[in-house]
Design a protein around this motif. Structure first.
Motif, short mmCIF file in Angstrom:
data_model
loop_
_atom_site.label_atom_id
_atom_site.label_comp_id
_atom_site.label_asym_id
_atom_site.label_seq_id
_atom_site.Cartn_x
_atom_site.Cartn_y
_atom_site.Cartn_z
N THR A 165 -5.63 -14.41 -52.54
CA THR A 165 -6.77 -14.21 -51.65
C THR A 165 -6.58 -14.95 -50.33
N ARG B 114 -5.92 -7.10 -57.90
CA ARG B 114 -7.30 -6.89 -57.43
C ARG B 114 -7.45 -7.30 -55.96
N THR B 115 -6.79 -8.41 -55.59
CA THR B 115 -6.85 -8.87 -54.22
C THR B 115 -6.36 -7.80 -53.25
N ASP C 241 -11.00 4.16 -45.73
CA ASP C 241 -11.19 3.92 -47.16
C ASP C 241 -10.86 5.15 -47.99
N HIS D 271 -16.63 -4.32 -60.76
CA HIS D 271 -17.06 -4.84 -59.47
C HIS D 271 -16.65 -3.91 -58.33
N LEU D 272 -15.77 -2.96 -58.62
CA LEU D 272 -15.31 -2.02 -57.60
C LEU D 272 -16.26 -0.83 -57.53
N ASN E 73 -8.71 -4.64 -53.19
CA ASN E 73 -9.87 -4.91 -52.33
C ASN E 73 -9.46 -4.93 -50.86
N TYR F 255 -9.01 -1.43 -49.36
CA TYR F 255 -10.23 -0.70 -49.01
C TYR F 255 -11.01 -1.36 -47.88
N ASP F 256 -10.93 -2.68 -47.73
CA ASP F 256 -11.63 -3.30 -46.59
C ASP F 256 -10.76 -3.31 -45.33
#
Length: 412
Positions: free
Chosen positions: A395, A347-348, A213, A178-179, A351, A354-355
């Motif tokens: 999250t 993963r949280t 990023d 998903h990345l 993500n 990068y955001d």
């Protein structure tokens, strides 16, 4: 024809730890490794939680003896003129707070050599070509470095093949991540760092001043060398490995300052890996389970790869012992679900890095000490501590904290 309780594909850290723990339980093990050690592999900055598992496997003493490994007690971050750090000895979760930064060729060889000393059958230059379940176990077709093929039977198979992802390929288990497909360009340099503001006991993670990023790692070893790399989208980092890495590194104020005396050209080549993030349809199946990167690899930003690999071995071994002794094991409930608790927490934050939301938290000017201790625990590898609110509700907690911290870019 050979018969074992367990066959392990891959002699990297998860394969070595699994073999050591299984051997302690009297389980017969054969480790099949396509390459010969030492060999180069990325993933050089360990997390403190790794030390707990290495101690359990009785491998830590051998690691502690290696003089080239650099003591590590935290992670430092820089962006523009900002600098902050997390001290892994000051964290929410109990357990080791220090670890090492290692050349993986040396580290991996130390582990598997210790395993072989304990009587485990380790076969280098042996490639697994096929996997077939049978009534009483699994039959692997293996080819050695002489081109000779043979069959090996086991009651259970662990895939610890890392980026080789042997069983996902053979059993059609691969899924796209998903990345986004990022690229990493890296090398080893003679750093010659004499800047008093640089802490050699911490990995340094640098956010690029213009591209949030894009980030760089600087991993010091104990002999005046560093691993340095830049990570970003391929279209941003397009070009020659050396030129791109130097360009982005020297655009970062702290890196430009501390690397003023660095020698970039030595006996270590410039390298890159691309599209490294991976996923699978399942972490287990009939008489097999996937460990570490053979199952899923997220991103190198928080050095979680080896930690996830070792924790997956730690979870799998007691279940295998029960299964080879005839017990029924619920691999989804007892292995996959517990493993994904920590993977999803990592993963949280990947993500969020990068955001920008997790970067806002990291670079916040007035951090709350207790919250930083909880985040420090995750960065130290304790991502399976469900008592930590930033694990159990990662999250929601990150979103709320990022909103509270505001956007750090407004006054960088």
């Amino acid at each position: 024809m050979s018969q074992y309780d367990v066959a392990i594909i891959g002699a990297g850290p998860s394969g070595s730890v699994a073999a050591a723990l299984l051997a302690k339980q009297g389980v017969s093990v054969c480790v099949l490794e396509k390459q010969y050690f030492p060999r180069f592999v990325i993933g050089e900055s360990l997390l403190p939680y790794c030390m707990e598992i290495l101690r359990e496997a009785e491998l830590l003493e051998a690691v502690n003896r290696e003089p080239s490994f650099q003591f590590k007690n935290g992670a430092a971050f820089t962006w523009g003129n900002r600098y902050t750090y997390f001290d892994f000895t000051d964290k929410f979760t109990a357990g080791a707070g220090t670890t090492f930064q290692v050349r993986r060729g040396i580290f991996d060889k130390i582990l598997i050599d210790e395993v072989a000393k304990r009587g485990v059958d380790v076969r280098f230059g042996n490639e697994v070509l096929a996997f077939e379940t049978q009534n009483d176990g699994v039959q692997l077709q293996v080819r050695n470095d002489k081109g000779e093929s043979y069959n090996l039977n086991a009651k259970f198979v662990l895939d610890a093949s890392g980026y080789g992802r042997v069983l996902p390929r053979l059993l059609d288990l691969e899924l796209p991540s998903h990345l986004p497909a990022r690229v990493a360009r890296f090398t080893h340099i003679d750093d010659n760092i004499d800047d008093p503001e640089f802490d050699r006991n911490k990995i340094l993670i640098t956010t690029h001043p213009e591209h949030r990023d894009v980030w760089l790692w600087l991993i010091p070893f104990a002999d005046n060398r560093c691993s340095i790399g830049v990570v970003g989208l391929p279209e941003t980092l397009e070009g020659d490995d050396e030129q791109v890495l130097k360009k982005f590194a020297l655009e970062c104020p702290m890196l430009k300052r501390i690397l003023k005396n660095a020698v970039w050209d030595n006996d270590f080549p410039y390298r890159h890996i691309q599209g490294y993030s991976a996923n699978v349809k399942t972490l287990h199946g009939e008489r097999f389970a996937l460990l570490g990167n053979a199952a899923e690899f997220l991103d190198p930003v928080f050095s979680s790869g080896v930690t996830i690999a070792l924790h997956s071995a730690h979870l799998a071994v007691p279940l295998i012992v029960r299964q080879v002794n005839g017990d029924i094991v619920d691999w989804q409930k007892e292995f996959a679900d517990p493993l994904m608790l920590g993977v999803d927490a990592f993963r949280t934050y990947v993500n969020g890095w990068y955001d920008g939301s997790f970067q806002d938290v990291v670079y916040a000017k007035d951090p709350q000490p207790e919250i930083r201790r909880m985040i420090s625990s995750i960065l130290a590898g304790y991502a399976w501590d469900s008592a930590n609110p930033f694990v159990a509700k990662s999250t929601q907690r990150l979103a709320a904290l990022a909103e509270f911290c505001g956007t750090a870019s407004q006054d960088k």
